[in-house]
Design a protein around this motif. Structure first.
Motif, PDB file in Angstrom:
ATOM      1  N   UNK A  23       0.811  -1.190   0.000  1.00 32.14           N
ATOM      2  CA  UNK A  23       0.000   0.000   0.000  1.00 32.14           C
ATOM      3  C   UNK A  23       0.849   1.246   0.000  1.00 32.14           C
ATOM      4  N   UNK A  24       1.924   1.239   0.785  1.00 32.49           N
ATOM      5  CA  UNK A  24       2.762   2.430   0.851  1.00 32.49           C
ATOM      6  C   UNK A  24       3.348   2.741  -0.516  1.00 32.49           C
TER       7      UNK A  24
ATOM      8  N   UNK B  76       4.158   6.868   0.853  1.00 35.12           N
ATOM      9  CA  UNK B  76       4.407   6.595   2.268  1.00 35.12           C
ATOM     10  C   UNK B  76       3.643   7.549   3.185  1.00 35.12           C
ATOM     11  N   UNK B  77       3.347   8.769   2.715  1.00 37.32           N
ATOM     12  CA  UNK B  77       2.669   9.721   3.585  1.00 37.32           C
ATOM     13  C   UNK B  77       1.159   9.520   3.619  1.00 37.32           C
ATOM     14  N   UNK B  78       0.632   8.673   2.761  1.00 38.06           N
ATOM     15  CA  UNK B  78      -0.806   8.437   2.732  1.00 38.06           C
ATOM     16  C   UNK B  78      -1.138   7.348   3.737  1.00 38.06           C
TER      17      UNK B  78
ATOM     18  N   UNK C  94      -9.631  -7.037   6.048  1.00 39.94           N
ATOM     19  CA  UNK C  94      -9.347  -5.610   5.975  1.00 39.94           C
ATOM     20  C   UNK C  94      -7.981  -5.400   6.619  1.00 39.94           C
ATOM     21  N   UNK C  95      -7.030  -4.884   5.841  1.00 37.15           N
ATOM     22  CA  UNK C  95      -5.663  -4.708   6.310  1.00 37.15           C
ATOM     23  C   UNK C  95      -5.375  -3.222   6.456  1.00 37.15           C
ATOM     24  N   UNK C  96      -5.000  -2.811   7.661  1.00 40.96           N
ATOM     25  CA  UNK C  96      -4.694  -1.411   7.968  1.00 40.96           C
ATOM     26  C   UNK C  96      -3.224  -1.124   7.691  1.00 40.96           C
ATOM     27  N   UNK C  97      -2.868   0.134   7.504  1.00 39.19           N
ATOM     28  CA  UNK C  97      -1.472   0.485   7.224  1.00 39.19           C
ATOM     29  C   UNK C  97      -0.495   0.080   8.336  1.00 39.19           C
TER      30      UNK C  97
ATOM     31  N   UNK D 121      -3.354  -9.891  14.039  1.00 41.47           N
ATOM     32  CA  UNK D 121      -2.186  -9.044  13.853  1.00 41.47           C
ATOM     33  C   UNK D 121      -0.963  -9.938  13.725  1.00 41.47           C
ATOM     34  N   UNK D 122      -0.868 -10.582  12.582  1.00 38.15           N
ATOM     35  CA  UNK D 122       0.224 -11.521  12.334  1.00 38.15           C
ATOM     36  C   UNK D 122       1.583 -10.849  12.417  1.00 38.15           C
ATOM     37  N   UNK D 123       1.677  -9.622  11.921  1.00 36.49           N
ATOM     38  CA  UNK D 123       2.961  -8.916  11.912  1.00 36.49           C
ATOM     39  C   UNK D 123       3.481  -8.705  13.334  1.00 36.49           C
ATOM     40  N   UNK D 124       2.622  -8.323  14.254  1.00 38.15           N
ATOM     41  CA  UNK D 124       3.053  -8.083  15.640  1.00 38.15           C
ATOM     42  C   UNK D 124       3.495  -9.385  16.303  1.00 38.15           C
ATOM     43  N   UNK D 125       2.763 -10.458  16.058  1.00 39.89           N
ATOM     44  CA  UNK D 125       3.118 -11.748  16.661  1.00 39.89           C
ATOM     45  C   UNK D 125       4.452 -12.231  16.111  1.00 39.89           C
TER      46      UNK D 125
END
Length: 176
Positions: free
Chosen positions: A1-2, A7-9, A25-28, A44-48
């Motif tokens: 997405x970035x 990147x600023x959006x 639904x995937x948030x930035x 939140x796979x990324x955090x885990x």
């Protein structure tokens, strides 16, 4: 997405539908929401995975995938990752003792490690009551075992003063 939005959006949101009708639904920030059978779930796979990487390095993705697979199958598991300098006997009183419960399984499990070849076996073992104890190098130290409260000296060796306990059915079974 970035890359697509710049990147600023920061208000970009990806919404993806799977062939089975699940809606993601995937948030930035990496937070992911799943709508399955009319119910929303936060994933939140990324955090885990990031948390596991601090303790397991390159083996983190395999452990995370096993945990996600077990959650998808609605099977619980308790994985314990030992910090450097922590002995299995600090946490599992009967570790390596002759005549312990599930001795044959526990001996076999100690030959496994977090590798693509062993993951399906470890995943099945993890669904058994008790904990799967893993060393920082990804090797399985013990499984189907009871976890005791570490002695103050063991906690001090790894820089802790108190034990954090997160209650749940499998955790209670392993602690008890």
């Amino acid at each position: 997405l970035a890359a697509l939005c710049g990147a600023s959006f920061s208000k970009a949101l990806a919404i993806v539908a799977s062939p089975s009708g699940d809606l993601f639904a995937v948030c930035p920030n990496g937070g992911t929401f799943l709508k399955r059978q009319g119910h929303w779930h936060f994933l939140n796979y990324a955090a885990i995975t990031s948390l596991l990487q601090r303790h397991l390095g390159c083996h983190a993705n395999l452990l995370a995938q096993m945990a996600f697979n077990l959650a998808y199958e609605r099977r619980g598991a308790l994985f314990v990752v030992l910090r450097e300098g922590t002995l299995a006997s600090d946490l599992v009183p009967d570790s390596r003792l002759a005549g312990r419960a599930n001795e044959e399984l526990r001996e076999f499990a100690s030959t496994l490690s977090l590798s693509s070849d062993d993951c399906s076996i470890i995943q099945d073992i993890a669904a058994i009551d008790g904990a799967v104890v893993i060393a920082a190098d990804g090797s399985v130290i013990d499984c189907a075992c009871m976890v005791s409260r570490p002695e103050q000296a063991a906690l001090k060796r790894v820089g802790l003063t108190t034990v954090q306990q997160f209650d749940g059915a499998r955790t209670t079974a392993a602690w008890n």
